[in-house]
Motif scaffolding. Structure first.
Motif, PDB file in Angstrom:
ATOM      1  N   VAL A  67       0.902  -1.250  -0.018  1.00  0.00           N
ATOM      2  CA  VAL A  67      -0.042  -0.009   0.099  1.00  0.00           C
ATOM      3  C   VAL A  67       0.884   1.266   0.068  1.00  0.00           C
ATOM      4  CG1 VAL A  67      -1.972  -1.222   1.348  1.00  0.00           C
ATOM      5  CG2 VAL A  67      -0.166   0.012   2.549  1.00  0.00           C
ATOM      6  N   ASP A  68       0.259   2.289  -0.517  1.00  0.00           N
ATOM      7  CA  ASP A  68       1.028   3.630  -0.673  1.00  0.00           C
ATOM      8  C   ASP A  68       0.829   4.486   0.444  1.00  0.00           C
ATOM      9  OD1 ASP A  68       2.078   3.514  -3.433  1.00  0.00           O
ATOM     10  OD2 ASP A  68       0.012   3.308  -4.154  1.00  0.00           O
ATOM     11  N   GLU A  88       3.868  -3.200  11.646  1.00  0.00           N
ATOM     12  CA  GLU A  88       3.171  -3.835  10.684  1.00  0.00           C
ATOM     13  C   GLU A  88       2.847  -2.630   9.496  1.00  0.00           C
ATOM     14  OE1 GLU A  88       1.310  -7.104   9.927  1.00  0.00           O
ATOM     15  OE2 GLU A  88       3.488  -7.042  10.471  1.00  0.00           O
ATOM     16  N   ALA A  89       2.619  -1.519  10.141  1.00  0.00           N
ATOM     17  CA  ALA A  89       2.253  -0.211   8.880  1.00  0.00           C
ATOM     18  C   ALA A  89       3.454   0.013   8.161  1.00  0.00           C
ATOM     19  CB  ALA A  89       1.933   0.881   9.773  1.00  0.00           C
ATOM     20  N   ARG A  98       3.415   6.894   2.713  1.00  0.00           N
ATOM     21  CA  ARG A  98       3.057   7.637   3.873  1.00  0.00           C
ATOM     22  C   ARG A  98       2.205   7.017   5.090  1.00  0.00           C
ATOM     23  NH1 ARG A  98       0.036  11.894   1.694  1.00  0.00           N
ATOM     24  NH2 ARG A  98      -0.712  10.381  -0.065  1.00  0.00           N
ATOM     25  N   PHE A  99       2.561   7.581   6.229  1.00  0.00           N
ATOM     26  CA  PHE A  99       1.890   7.069   7.540  1.00  0.00           C
ATOM     27  C   PHE A  99       1.116   8.321   7.614  1.00  0.00           C
ATOM     28  CE2 PHE A  99       1.580   6.755  11.859  1.00  0.00           C
ATOM     29  CZ  PHE A  99       1.255   5.585  12.053  1.00  0.00           C
ATOM     30  N   LYS A 190       7.840   5.993   4.915  1.00  0.00           N
ATOM     31  CA  LYS A 190       8.766   4.808   4.707  1.00  0.00           C
ATOM     32  C   LYS A 190       9.842   5.288   3.786  1.00  0.00           C
ATOM     33  CE  LYS A 190       9.216  -0.153   3.858  1.00  0.00           C
ATOM     34  NZ  LYS A 190       8.237  -1.361   3.608  1.00  0.00           N
ATOM     35  N   PRO A 191      11.292   5.163   4.291  1.00  0.00           N
ATOM     36  CA  PRO A 191      12.348   5.538   3.183  1.00  0.00           C
ATOM     37  C   PRO A 191      12.148   5.113   1.814  1.00  0.00           C
ATOM     38  CG  PRO A 191      13.219   4.987   5.420  1.00  0.00           C
ATOM     39  CD  PRO A 191      11.734   4.637   5.592  1.00  0.00           C
TER      40      PRO A 191
END
Length: 194
Positions: A67-68, A88-89, A98-99, A190-191
């Protein structure tokens, strides 16, 4: 896109329109009742690029890098294992993903007895992390670009009537809790693969 603790699915359905017909929006919830409601809402909305999954946010039933964007609305702090949720995310996000979640955090120290009383008037406070602790847990999971933006700072006045009805002296606890609890928007990413 994935919504952790999607409940009735409204955020998922809104996101499905944003990702467009070639995108996919997932909702994750652990209760059959909420999944049934979400699927009914999906049917009524006529949205097809949505899938509601049964599971827990500590063990997301999706493959790595699938997922994005991960979103959530005041659910992560309800988990007893926030480190696992954030890991997990991170796992399910694609590199560069992106979170972006809404949550409640604590700013500074609050005595445990006071915190327990305050839980009565801010439902999401039960497992709220201290602001810096939230940042540290995100970094430990591997996230970068971490930002915690307050959207509302709770004042004792916000709950004075409720506290009085619960037999709690708002004036007595005010100096210890006023301004300590905040709704926040938490962003991180996330990098990208190097």
């Amino acid at each position: 896109m994935l919504d952790l603790g999607s409940g009735g699915g409204i955020d998922v359905l809104l996101s499905a329109r944003r990702v467009g017909p070639t995108g996919k929006a997932y909702g994750l919830d652990m209760t059959d009742e909420m999944l049934a409601l979400a699927r009914d809402n999906q049917r009524k909305a006529g949205v097809e690029n949505v899938e509601f999954l049964k599971g827990e946010i500590e063990q997301i039933p999706l493959p790595a890098a699938s997922v994005d964007v991960v979103i959530s609305n005041c659910v992560i702090n309800l988990s007893a294992d926030k480190d696992r949720v954030l890991a997990e995310a991170f796992r399910v996000l694609k590199p560069g993903g992106r979170f972006a979640v809404s949550d409640v955090v604590v700013r500074g120290e609050v005595q445990p007895a006071i915190r327990k009383s305050v839980e009565l008037w801010i439902g999401c406070v039960a497992g709220a992390l201290e602001e810096q602790e939230y940042r540290d847990k995100l970094a430990k999971a591997g996230f970068e670009g971490i930002d915690v933006e307050p959207t509302r700072v709770y004042r004792v006045e916000d709950a004075r009537d409720f506290l009085a009805g619960s037999g709690i002296d708002a004036d007595a606890i005010a100096p210890q809790v006023d301004g300590k609890f905040m709704s926040v928007f938490v962003r991180a990413r996330k990098p990208r693969a190097r």
